[in-house]
Design an enzyme around this catalytic site. Structure first.
Site, PDB file in Angstrom:
ATOM      1  N   ILE A  76      96.470  24.910  12.286  1.00 30.15           N
ATOM      2  CA  ILE A  76      97.471  25.928  11.991  1.00 30.15           C
ATOM      3  C   ILE A  76      98.381  26.002  13.214  1.00 30.15           C
ATOM      4  O   ILE A  76      97.984  25.640  14.319  1.00 30.15           O
ATOM      5  CB  ILE A  76      96.858  27.305  11.620  1.00 30.15           C
ATOM      6  CG1 ILE A  76      95.874  27.802  12.675  1.00 30.15           C
ATOM      7  CG2 ILE A  76      96.178  27.228  10.264  1.00 30.15           C
ATOM      8  CD1 ILE A  76      95.275  29.174  12.362  1.00 30.15           C
ATOM      9  N   ASP A  77      99.600  26.445  13.004  1.00 26.13           N
ATOM     10  CA  ASP A  77     100.593  26.482  14.066  1.00 26.13           C
ATOM     11  C   ASP A  77     100.146  27.313  15.258  1.00 26.13           C
ATOM     12  O   ASP A  77      99.371  28.260  15.105  1.00 26.13           O
ATOM     13  CB  ASP A  77     101.912  27.096  13.560  1.00 26.13           C
ATOM     14  CG  ASP A  77     102.568  26.282  12.469  1.00 26.13           C
ATOM     15  OD1 ASP A  77     102.145  25.139  12.243  1.00 26.13           O
ATOM     16  OD2 ASP A  77     103.512  26.799  11.858  1.00 26.13           O
ATOM     17  N   LYS A  78     100.681  27.000  16.399  1.00 24.50           N
ATOM     18  CA  LYS A  78     100.425  27.754  17.633  1.00 24.50           C
ATOM     19  C   LYS A  78     100.711  29.239  17.415  1.00 24.50           C
ATOM     20  O   LYS A  78      99.946  30.096  17.838  1.00 24.50           O
ATOM     21  CB  LYS A  78     101.298  27.209  18.763  1.00 24.50           C
ATOM     22  CG  LYS A  78     101.252  28.031  20.025  1.00 24.50           C
ATOM     23  CD  LYS A  78     102.229  27.517  21.061  1.00 24.50           C
ATOM     24  CE  LYS A  78     102.230  28.405  22.290  1.00 24.50           C
ATOM     25  NZ  LYS A  78     103.189  27.945  23.290  1.00 24.50           N
TER      26      LYS A  78
END
Length: 188
Positions: A76-78
């Site tokens: 999942i994105d930062k």
């Protein structure tokens, strides 16, 4: 004259970083990843990642994705917080990856978007690829072979903002951000 430095081996260092563990057994670990934490080491983020923390906690992880991304089955994105499953064994990694590929795993996200989404639910079916000018960004590209499907449902409306639940049928980089922006509702 040009100086070319020696290449450095891809060695991921175990770091003592607190983890919010929701489940753990001999094969998998489920982490509540905080917003702001990178999942695995990459250029500019070699330390302080979830992988660094997992290596310290678990000792070893699946090697299916190599030494830089051990145990990482999905990302999942930062800037996204949420649950992430990591594999401790190669057998678990292969099994989880197969379940995701066959759509046996539900990936559900919630987001607040700018704008009032009129429909109670919908599906965005648009291909995603690298931005033609800014290669670090992703965008909807009709010429991309990477099809992407996002289903959304309105949970609540707040004037100029809408609280959505999004379910992924595919898993492209920044898929939810790109898809929602493409229909005029950027993530807040």
């Amino acid at each position: 004259s040009v100086f070319i430095p020696e290449t450095q081996p891809d060695v991921v260092v175990a770091e003592d970083i607190p983890l919010d563990i929701l489940y753990e057994d001999a094969d998998i670990i489920v982490i509540n990843k905080p917003q702001g934490m990178v999942v695995h080491p990459a250029a500019g983020n070699l330390r302080g990642t979830l992988v660094n923390a997992l290596l310290k906690h678990c000792g070893s992880l699946s090697q299916v994705n190599g030494e830089v991304r051990p145990g990482i089955v999905h990302r999942i994105d930062k800037d996204t917080s949420g649950l992430l499953v990591a594999a401790k064994s190669d057998r678990a990694h292969i099994g989880l990856a197969a379940q995701i590929k066959k759509h046996l795993v539900t990936r559900r996200y919630i987001a607040i978007v700018h704008g009032n989404v009129k429909e109670d639910s919908g599906t965005i079916n648009k291909p995603i690829g690298r931005h033609p000018v800014d290669r670090k960004k992703m965008c909807v590209r009709e010429d991309s072979p990477r099809h992407a499907i996002t289903h959304y449902k309105v949970l609540q409306r707040f004037g100029q903002y809408t609280y959505l639940e999004c379910n992924l049928e595919t898993g492209r980089t920044h898929q939810i951000r790109v898809h929602l922006s493409s229909i005029g509702f950027p993530i807040l």
